[in-house]
Design an enzyme around this catalytic site. Structure first.
Site, PDB file in Angstrom:
ATOM      1  N   LYS A 193      28.278  35.839  32.958  1.00 36.82           N
ATOM      2  CA  LYS A 193      29.038  35.644  31.724  1.00 36.82           C
ATOM      3  C   LYS A 193      28.306  34.617  30.874  1.00 36.82           C
ATOM      4  O   LYS A 193      28.349  33.417  31.174  1.00 36.82           O
ATOM      5  CB  LYS A 193      30.432  35.113  32.058  1.00 36.82           C
ATOM      6  N   GLY A 223      32.910  39.562  30.956  1.00 39.72           N
ATOM      7  CA  GLY A 223      33.555  39.207  29.696  1.00 39.72           C
ATOM      8  C   GLY A 223      34.660  38.195  29.925  1.00 39.72           C
ATOM      9  O   GLY A 223      35.143  38.029  31.053  1.00 39.72           O
ATOM     10  N   GLU A 251      35.033  41.199  43.888  1.00 40.22           N
ATOM     11  CA  GLU A 251      34.479  40.076  43.143  1.00 40.22           C
ATOM     12  C   GLU A 251      35.228  38.783  43.450  1.00 40.22           C
ATOM     13  O   GLU A 251      36.452  38.738  43.402  1.00 40.22           O
ATOM     14  CB  GLU A 251      34.575  40.410  41.646  1.00 40.22           C
ATOM     15  N   ASP A 263      31.006  35.447  40.850  1.00 40.74           N
ATOM     16  CA  ASP A 263      31.206  35.149  39.431  1.00 40.74           C
ATOM     17  C   ASP A 263      31.293  33.621  39.288  1.00 40.74           C
ATOM     18  O   ASP A 263      30.282  32.954  39.051  1.00 40.74           O
ATOM     19  CB  ASP A 263      32.491  35.862  38.957  1.00 40.74           C
ATOM     20  N   LYS A 267      42.349  43.523  38.618  1.00 44.33           N
ATOM     21  CA  LYS A 267      42.582  42.147  39.030  1.00 44.33           C
ATOM     22  C   LYS A 267      43.531  42.188  40.230  1.00 44.33           C
ATOM     23  O   LYS A 267      44.535  42.908  40.194  1.00 44.33           O
ATOM     24  CB  LYS A 267      43.212  41.350  37.885  1.00 44.33           C
ATOM     25  N   SER A 291      38.439  46.130  32.476  1.00 38.71           N
ATOM     26  CA  SER A 291      39.081  45.258  33.441  1.00 38.71           C
ATOM     27  C   SER A 291      40.587  45.338  33.203  1.00 38.71           C
ATOM     28  O   SER A 291      41.049  45.178  32.077  1.00 38.71           O
ATOM     29  CB  SER A 291      38.551  43.832  33.221  1.00 38.71           C
ATOM     30  N   LYS A 314      37.966  47.958  36.817  1.00 39.11           N
ATOM     31  CA  LYS A 314      38.073  46.773  37.679  1.00 39.11           C
ATOM     32  C   LYS A 314      39.508  46.295  37.659  1.00 39.11           C
ATOM     33  O   LYS A 314      40.066  46.034  36.594  1.00 39.11           O
ATOM     34  CB  LYS A 314      37.134  45.689  37.147  1.00 39.11           C
ATOM     35  N   ASP A 363      38.707  42.293  41.392  1.00 40.51           N
ATOM     36  CA  ASP A 363      38.323  40.902  41.131  1.00 40.51           C
ATOM     37  C   ASP A 363      39.514  40.008  41.463  1.00 40.51           C
ATOM     38  O   ASP A 363      40.603  40.194  40.917  1.00 40.51           O
ATOM     39  CB  ASP A 363      37.947  40.744  39.654  1.00 40.51           C
TER      40      ASP A 363
HETATM   41 MG   LIG Z   1      35.538  37.584  37.639  1.00 38.98          MG
END
Ligand SMILES: [Mg+2]
Length: 374
Positions: free
Chosen positions: A264, A292, A215, A240, A164, A136, A162, A189
């Site tokens: 998670k 995570g 996400e 999530d 952000k 990530s 992934k 995400d």
């Molecule tokens: Mg997330």
């Protein structure tokens, strides 16, 4: 199981680099580590993922410490619990505080597995020897810096990345990464950063740059907005933060609001709940994967054991130890193996041991609780 002693350590660890999401920037991680000693003398350890401040969720290090001290440790030190699931049942009436509950539940799982002389993975029913993982990537100072950072992770051997994203940091970074790495398995995400009115533009750039999944673009309660975005079908919509328990997952599945599930364990109350969520998603043909939360090697080891279960089919957000921390508090640290995988430890419990010296260096406070205190 009878817990004889509980030790609550508050640690502070510097991150390799600041991790920026749409919620804010983290440079140093404050966290709680809970060690439970059983009658056998074995010890199990769990990590609490609550951050120092209640920005990601309503929980914080301080609320988790209070919850453990006042409500979760007393019954563990006073009474016997048959299994970690038994603990989940007994604490169900206590509202919220899933991160605090998860720390205790995961420490119990480690203890439970060690008392049986088996790996946590085996106790959970996991069969994989290695689990596929991705990385990530936080928001970077510039698009060029992002492309270089992604390139360095690909050189390290990660197969799935992934990014952000947030309003203003989406189309350009995604376009640049896609152009630089045409075959990359690319996820994004947003951590709830967009209003539902942004659905059209998200759908355009996600489709155009072949983003496999988006996400949590909208607020956690905006199930209808996620459902609408998920109808397009050109990319997956992953939930999530919206999924807090089995009821919220069943509702979202019923409404076809998701086509991927980030589980998670540290956020949803532990491994028992996580296994149940992934099983329910699988029954609805929605792939689940382990997420995570900047865990140390302790939370990472729990996550790897969880990801070894068949119900998880997408690569986890569980990177090598050195992705996050300058020094790891467990031995052995997790290293990235072939085909973007981490090895599932096979030793008893979580299969890694705390390095006392490293824990002592990071420790800011410690409190010990004994059966006789209650
Ligand atoms: Mg997330």
């Amino acid at each position: 199981m009878q817990v004889r002693r509980a030790q609550l350590d508050e640690l502070e660890l510097p991150l390799v680099e600041p991790f920026e999401t749409s919620f804010g920037v983290e440079k140093r991680r404050r966290l709680l580590l809970l060690t439970l000693r059983g009658q056998s003398g074995e010890e199990g350890v769990g990590e609490c993922v609550a951050a120092r401040d209640p920005l990601y969720s309503s929980e914080s290090v301080a609320t988790a410490r209070w919850m453990l001290q006042e409500y979760l440790l007393p019954p563990l030190l006073r009474d016997r619990v048959a299994t970690p699931a038994d603990f989940v049942d007994r604490t169900r009436a206590l509202k919220g505080h899933s991160m605090a509950k998860a720390a205790a539940e995961m420490a119990l799982w480690d203890l439970y597995a060690r008392e049986h002389g088996r790996s946590l993975s085996a106790m959970l029913g996991g069969r994989r020897r290695r689990v596929e993982v991705g990385v990530s990537v936080g928001i970077q100072p510039s698009v060029d810096a992002l492309v270089r950072r992604v390139g360095s992770y690909l050189e390290d051997g990660y197969h799935r990345v992934k990014l952000k994203v947030r309003p203003g940091w989406d189309l350009e970074p995604v376009r640049a990464v896609r152009r630089a790495y045409p075959d990359l398995r690319l996820w994004v995400d947003a951590n709830q950063a967009y209003p539902p009115s942004a659905a059209g533009s998200i759908a355009r750039w996600a489709s155009r740059f072949e983003v496999e999944q988006v996400e949590q673009p909208f607020a956690e309660h905006a199930i209808e907005a996620h459902r609408q975005l998920n109808r397009g079908g050109r990319f997956r919509v992953c939930l999530d933060e919206s999924i807090v328990d089995r009821a919220s997952l069943d509702d979202a599945l019923e409404r076809s609001a998701l086509s991927s599930l980030n589980v998670k364990p540290g956020r949803v109350g532990g491994l028992t709940v996580s296994r149940d969520l992934a099983g329910a998603a699988k029954s609805s043909r929605v792939p689940a994967w382990v997420g995570g939360m900047l865990e140390t090697g302790v939370g990472r080891a729990h996550g790897v054991a969880l990801a070894s279960i068949d119900s998880f089919s997408f690569p986890a957000d569980l990177s090598a130890s050195r992705r996050y921390y300058l020094s790891e508090i467990i031995d052995r640290p997790f290293e990235l193996g072939p085909a973007s995988t981490l090895e599932v430890p096979r030793g008893p419990g979580i299969g890694v041991e705390l390095v006392e010296r490293a824990v002592a260096r990071a420790r800011r406070r410690r409190r010990t609780f004994r059966s006789s205190d209650y």
